[in-house]
Write a protein that holds these residues in place. Structure first.
Motif, mmCIF file in Angstrom:
data_model
loop_
_atom_site.group_PDB
_atom_site.id
_atom_site.type_symbol
_atom_site.label_atom_id
_atom_site.label_comp_id
_atom_site.label_asym_id
_atom_site.label_seq_id
_atom_site.Cartn_x
_atom_site.Cartn_y
_atom_site.Cartn_z
ATOM 1 N N CYS A 117 -1.260 34.204 -9.063
ATOM 2 C CA CYS A 117 -1.145 33.644 -10.152
ATOM 3 C C CYS A 117 -2.090 32.686 -10.836
ATOM 4 C CB CYS A 117 0.029 32.550 -10.009
ATOM 5 S SG CYS A 117 1.760 33.346 -9.426
ATOM 6 N N PHE A 118 -3.076 32.132 -10.084
ATOM 7 C CA PHE A 118 -4.153 31.118 -10.597
ATOM 8 C C PHE A 118 -5.307 31.831 -10.970
ATOM 9 C CE2 PHE A 118 -1.925 27.591 -8.534
ATOM 10 C CZ PHE A 118 -1.824 26.657 -9.497
ATOM 11 N N PHE A 119 -5.440 32.931 -10.390
ATOM 12 C CA PHE A 119 -6.732 33.779 -10.724
ATOM 13 C C PHE A 119 -7.052 34.230 -12.149
ATOM 14 C CE2 PHE A 119 -9.724 37.261 -10.053
ATOM 15 C CZ PHE A 119 -10.737 36.384 -9.566
ATOM 16 N N GLY A 120 -5.727 34.602 -12.873
ATOM 17 C CA GLY A 120 -5.642 35.039 -13.974
ATOM 18 C C GLY A 120 -6.262 34.203 -15.245
ATOM 19 N N LEU A 276 -0.927 25.005 -26.811
ATOM 20 C CA LEU A 276 0.220 25.447 -26.050
ATOM 21 C C LEU A 276 0.934 24.350 -24.993
ATOM 22 C CD1 LEU A 276 -0.911 29.094 -24.580
ATOM 23 C CD2 LEU A 276 0.744 28.477 -26.055
ATOM 24 N N LEU A 277 -0.386 23.425 -24.711
ATOM 25 C CA LEU A 277 0.070 22.229 -23.804
ATOM 26 C C LEU A 277 0.901 21.251 -24.724
ATOM 27 C CD1 LEU A 277 -2.929 21.952 -21.463
ATOM 28 C CD2 LEU A 277 -0.398 22.909 -21.127
ATOM 29 N N CYS A 278 0.574 21.199 -26.028
ATOM 30 C CA CYS A 278 1.241 20.258 -26.812
ATOM 31 C C CYS A 278 2.536 20.824 -27.449
ATOM 32 C CB CYS A 278 0.346 20.078 -28.117
ATOM 33 S SG CYS A 278 -1.199 18.986 -27.715
ATOM 34 N N SER A 279 2.961 22.011 -27.223
ATOM 35 C CA SER A 279 4.417 22.419 -27.418
ATOM 36 C C SER A 279 5.384 22.287 -26.570
ATOM 37 C CB SER A 279 4.121 23.999 -27.699
ATOM 38 O OG SER A 279 5.407 24.656 -27.865
ATOM 39 N N ARG A 280 6.366 21.811 -26.720
ATOM 40 C CA ARG A 280 7.501 21.123 -25.958
ATOM 41 C C ARG A 280 7.952 22.397 -25.317
ATOM 42 N NH1 ARG A 280 12.433 16.873 -27.508
ATOM 43 N NH2 ARG A 280 13.048 16.717 -25.377
ATOM 44 N N VAL A 281 8.454 23.414 -26.265
ATOM 45 C CA VAL A 281 9.059 24.565 -25.619
ATOM 46 C C VAL A 281 8.061 25.298 -24.473
ATOM 47 C CG1 VAL A 281 10.060 26.666 -26.195
ATOM 48 C CG2 VAL A 281 10.354 24.789 -27.723
ATOM 49 N N ALA A 282 6.980 25.393 -24.862
ATOM 50 C CA ALA A 282 5.943 25.963 -24.100
ATOM 51 C C ALA A 282 5.963 25.290 -22.675
ATOM 52 C CB ALA A 282 4.690 26.312 -24.633
ATOM 53 N N SER A 289 8.965 27.976 -15.107
ATOM 54 C CA SER A 289 8.343 29.344 -14.149
ATOM 55 C C SER A 289 7.920 28.809 -12.837
ATOM 56 C CB SER A 289 7.145 29.842 -14.970
ATOM 57 O OG SER A 289 7.439 30.362 -16.137
ATOM 58 N N SER A 290 7.437 27.733 -12.783
ATOM 59 C CA SER A 290 7.173 27.216 -11.164
ATOM 60 C C SER A 290 8.170 27.269 -10.430
ATOM 61 C CB SER A 290 6.490 25.842 -11.410
ATOM 62 O OG SER A 290 5.951 25.556 -10.245
ATOM 63 N N PHE A 291 9.368 26.637 -10.660
ATOM 64 C CA PHE A 291 10.539 26.614 -10.142
ATOM 65 C C PHE A 291 11.294 28.106 -9.748
ATOM 66 C CE2 PHE A 291 10.415 22.244 -11.426
ATOM 67 C CZ PHE A 291 10.763 21.421 -10.236
ATOM 68 N N ARG A 412 1.237 30.585 -17.711
ATOM 69 C CA ARG A 412 2.562 30.819 -17.019
ATOM 70 C C ARG A 412 2.303 31.214 -15.678
ATOM 71 N NH1 ARG A 412 5.739 35.489 -14.934
ATOM 72 N NH2 ARG A 412 7.571 34.503 -14.411
ATOM 73 N N PHE A 413 1.429 32.204 -15.423
ATOM 74 C CA PHE A 413 1.230 32.466 -13.929
ATOM 75 C C PHE A 413 0.363 31.585 -13.243
ATOM 76 C CE2 PHE A 413 2.247 36.867 -15.392
ATOM 77 C CZ PHE A 413 2.463 37.546 -14.359
#
Length: 495
Positions: A117-120, A276-282, A289-291, A412-413
């Motif tokens: 997940c993190f390497f991407g 993306l980090l300022c978008s509430r929906v994102a 996705s983490s849960f 997301r990943f």
């Protein structure tokens, strides 16, 4: 008379052949003109000559045909990624061989999901620079090295590094790109192509666990790892099929080389990250996705061991439960793609329904004490986790657009990596302390239920935005009708 008839027939056939050759040349030229002008050629086109026969078909050089070749290649990549479900088969083998605890062997799954997940996000600059073709081929090399070095492991920690880190990084470069690259080749048939390409994951989940089980019995886990390493090289061949296609009609057709400077690329990536980090929906989708990854990874990594410990079946039957999981996943992938076409509903709402049913299926697993009921609950779980590969990419594509899709998918990943690392490790600790997988399965269901709750905010926001857009369209039509009525009511305006 007969000679004259033969001569006439020969002249006629020669004339027909000349006409067919001319028509074929003209059609190929018109097809090239359509491609240069940006016309959409997704539908099959044929041309009939004067004899009524089809004289020209598409070749593999046609982008409308080659995009399906790309889908076939991504099917193979997804097929080998189905081997991820087989990592749990190594748990029992390694625990017995190295005489270690479940919590230590569970680190293979935790490290795998973390690297996967993190390497991407770290390879995203390379992806923007060289494209998915090279990254998928390089990922195949990582998979090959990971399984090959595992065959010579001297302790369980080497297996954690190879099966966890090497194979995880290889899966990140292959499947993460394969699951998103298909959408850049399609516009009208995107959901169908996505479902076909990613259904290889389910087919691999059906076939590969049985293959791995037989390889471990015949050649032991070391010999089986060598054979899996050889199979991983097919991913490199499939990655070579993702050739660049130029943009047509302003729409993306595969990866296109980016000639902008490295500074402009870096600035664009940072701007996309901030937006993306300022978008509430994102942000809600990232946390969700983490849960859900925590819940999914617990069950997939401990599926065989939990089945054997709960139902008391043999090791072979415990391995086959992963194949049943693959069958449910295959049905879920195809049915979710069909549901997207057949049901007039927002993709994110349909995804929420699937996740809720998945959480219900996982919660029932601790109550299973027989093998058939365990298989049934696992099939329900697999059936409703399939939209992660079919509907979820469409949701992100609709929310962020093509320009930010790769950044959003990598983020997301990355959030999935948090859940993928924590989930299997905690589940292993719970089993070591209680010698029972009941609490681990409840933990898996709790993670998926929390993800369902976190999806409510994005669903409400997207539905509200759609309703507002529809209301604006209605108001615009009403204003246009009122304006037309006012114009036609003026004296002398009758038509």
């Amino acid at each position: 008379m007969r000679l004259a008839d033969k001569t006439t027939m020969g002249d006629r056939s020669k004339s027909d052949a000349d006409e067919e050759e001319t028509d074929s040349r003209l059609l190929s030229e018109s097809t090239r003109d359509d491609l240069d002008k940006g016309h959409d050629l997704e539908q099959d086109e044929v041309h009939q000559g004067t004899c009524g026969k089809i004289i020209c078909r598409r070749s593999l050089d046609d982008p409308a045909v080659w995009r399906w070749v790309v889908v076939a290649g991504m099917f193979v990549v997804s097929f080998f990624h189905g081997n991820e479900r087989s990592l749990g088969l190594y748990y029992v083998e390694l625990m017995d061989y190295f005489e270690t605890d479940s919590s230590v062997v569970s680190l293979i799954g935790s490290v795998y999901y973390t690297c996967y997940c993190f390497f991407g996000i770290f390879t995203l600059p390379l992806l923007e620079r060289y494209g998915p073709r090279l990254m998928i081929m390089l990922g195949g090399v990582f998979l090959f090295a990971g399984f090959l070095i595992t065959a010579f492991a001297s302790n369980v920690y080497v297996c954690i590094a190879t099966l966890g880190a090497f194979v995880g990084c290889g899966a990140s470069m292959t499947y993460v790109n394969a699951s998103s690259v298909i959408m850049f080749y399609f516009t009208k048939q995107r959901v169908l192509a996505q479902a076909i390409g990613t259904s290889g994951l389910a087919v691999g989940a059906i076939i590969l666990p049985m293959c791995v089980q037989q390889l471990n019995q015949r050649y032991a886990w070391r010999g089986g790892s060598v054979i899996l390493a050889a199979m991983a090289l097919n991913v490199c061949v499939s990655g070579a099929l993702v050739r660049p296609i130029k943009r047509t009609n302003g729409r993306s057709r595969g990866h296109t080389p980016d000639d902008s400077s490295p500074r402009d690329k870096s600035r664009g990536m940072w701007n996309s990250l901030k937006e993306l980090l300022c978008s509430r929906v994102a942000v809600f989708l990232f946390i969700q996705s983490s849960f859900i990854q925590a819940g999914i990874s617990i069950l997939t990594m401990h599926m065989k061991a939990a089945t054997i410990a709960t139902t008391g079946v043999s090791d072979e039957l415990g391995s086959y439960v992963i194949s049943f999981y693959g069958g449910g996943l295959f049905i879920g992938l195809l049915s979710s793609g069909i549901a997207m076409h057949a049901i007039n509903i927002e993709p994110i709402i349909l995804l929420e329904i699937y996740y809720f049913c998945c959480a219900c299926g996982v919660t029932l697993i601790p109550t299973c004490r027989t093998y058939p009921t365990m298989v049934g609950c696992i099939c329900i779980f697999a059936l409703f986790t399939a939209p992660n590969a079919t509907i979820l990419p469409i949701v992100f594509y609709d929310l962020v657009g093509a320009e930010k899709l790769r950044m959003a998918w990598a983020l997301r990943f990355a959030f999935c990596g948090i859940g993928g690392f924590v989930g299997p490790a905690i589940a292993g600790l719970l089993y070591d302390n209680t010698k029972d997988y009941t609490y681990s399965m409840y933990l898996s269901g709790a993670g998926i239920f929390l993800s369902v709750l976190l999806m409510i905010e994005p669903c409400v926001t997207v539905t509200r935005a759609k309703n507002m857009a529809q209301l604006d369209d209605v108001k615009k039509k009403v204003r246009e009708e009122e304006m037309w009525q006012s114009v036609t009511s003026l004296p002398g305006s009758a038509l």
